[in-house]
Enzyme design. Sequence first.
Site, PDB file in Angstrom:
ATOM      1  N   LYS A  71       0.470  13.148  -8.174  1.00  0.00           N
ATOM      2  CA  LYS A  71       0.940  13.024  -6.798  1.00  0.00           C
ATOM      3  C   LYS A  71       1.953  14.106  -6.425  1.00  0.00           C
ATOM      4  O   LYS A  71       1.883  14.680  -5.334  1.00  0.00           O
ATOM      5  CB  LYS A  71       1.564  11.646  -6.573  1.00  0.00           C
ATOM      6  CG  LYS A  71       0.567  10.522  -6.448  1.00  0.00           C
ATOM      7  CD  LYS A  71       1.284   9.223  -6.114  1.00  0.00           C
ATOM      8  CE  LYS A  71       0.301   8.078  -6.035  1.00  0.00           C
ATOM      9  NZ  LYS A  71       0.981   6.791  -5.766  1.00  0.00           N
ATOM     10  N   CYS A 109       4.237  -4.533  -4.622  1.00  0.00           N
ATOM     11  CA  CYS A 109       3.138  -4.289  -3.686  1.00  0.00           C
ATOM     12  C   CYS A 109       1.789  -4.249  -4.388  1.00  0.00           C
ATOM     13  O   CYS A 109       0.762  -4.521  -3.778  1.00  0.00           O
ATOM     14  CB  CYS A 109       3.378  -2.986  -2.928  1.00  0.00           C
ATOM     15  SG  CYS A 109       4.725  -3.082  -1.736  1.00  0.00           S
ATOM     16  N   CYS A 159      -0.031  -3.924 -17.488  1.00  0.00           N
ATOM     17  CA  CYS A 159      -0.581  -3.866 -16.128  1.00  0.00           C
ATOM     18  C   CYS A 159      -0.744  -2.394 -15.767  1.00  0.00           C
ATOM     19  O   CYS A 159      -0.992  -1.565 -16.633  1.00  0.00           O
ATOM     20  CB  CYS A 159       0.308  -4.607 -15.139  1.00  0.00           C
ATOM     21  SG  CYS A 159       1.969  -3.913 -14.973  1.00  0.00           S
TER      22      CYS A 159
END
Length: 369
Positions: free
Chosen positions: A84, A186, A326
């Site tokens: 990113k 989120c 995760c």
Amino acid sequence: MLTSEERQIYRRHLQLPEIGEAGQEKLKAARVLVVGAGGLGCPILQYLAAAGVGTLGIVDADKVDRSNLQRQILYGPADLSQPKAATAAQALRRLNPLINTEVFNCRVTLGNVRELVGKFDVVVDGSDNFPTRYLLNDACVSFNKPLISGAIYKFEGQVSVFNYQGGPTYRCLFPQPPSAQEAPNCDATGVLGVLPGLVGMAQATEALKVILGIGEVLSGRLWLFDALTFQTRALKFARRPEQAAINLDTANTADYADLCGAGVTSISVQELHERLASAHPPFLLDVREPHEFAAGHLPGATLLPLSTLERGVATLPKHHPVVVYCRSGARSTKAVERLQTDFGLTNLLNLEGGMLAWEDAAMGDEVMR
């Protein structure tokens, strides 16, 4: 001094008496560190670049994921799996080739936060986790740098400016971090795609005001926005001297890694590799959602989403080591804490950095070959 090209590009700024050429020169000379190039970071970076902020530092260790494209508007399908920070820098240079970008493909840690914050004039926090927020606050207090903070959750957002001209710090507003179970995420709950755009633009606005020294900065005020009602309000809060005094030298720095996850024991990717190669490998528990699991998971892992964790507790080993993971480590931290607190399990390890760290390590091994 501004060049003739800069005068053309920033003409609308130059027409404002509050900015003018002197103000635009302040923007050109400014160095702003943006932590996070995700939902908040994308609009922050775009508007600061377009405004002519001379140097933008971009901190992000993540890669572009298909699920990002709903809200992270610097990226497109062609950018999937690309870093990113570097991808954002390329987009910003296309938007405004007159600015400079400095890319930091890493997470903010206790080991690098001094070097990162010390290089810049203003810090804008677009991160999505509490350990980073507290760490950035303490670093900004140490270096006396203003911190523009934003946060989002589902349909709601908030913005404030901390440590500005002797004003309150993040710890003055939030003295105690939430537990891992209380902290919103989120990845697990979702977010309205346009919300980070609105909140990020508010953060960019505050950053420009801080650099230019104009307007009434959101210091000592928390701006709240509800996208469903389109109502806004500002809550006032005061400086707390005992909290405002906390910095990198006075804080209990050993706690940074455990903020919002007290009592959670972690395991590194390298250590997990070693244990998986042993005669007694650990049980692997993936607490992401089914679509994430289908897109890629650790070999032999069992899927038990955080949202349905309680239903599958009986299937977990009670005495054999269980490594919980995760995407980035946030949901797995919550899962470990919940399993320990509610069900008394004592054989759990949280994978540091989650699948992102695992994939980074795999990519590094491939490069080494």
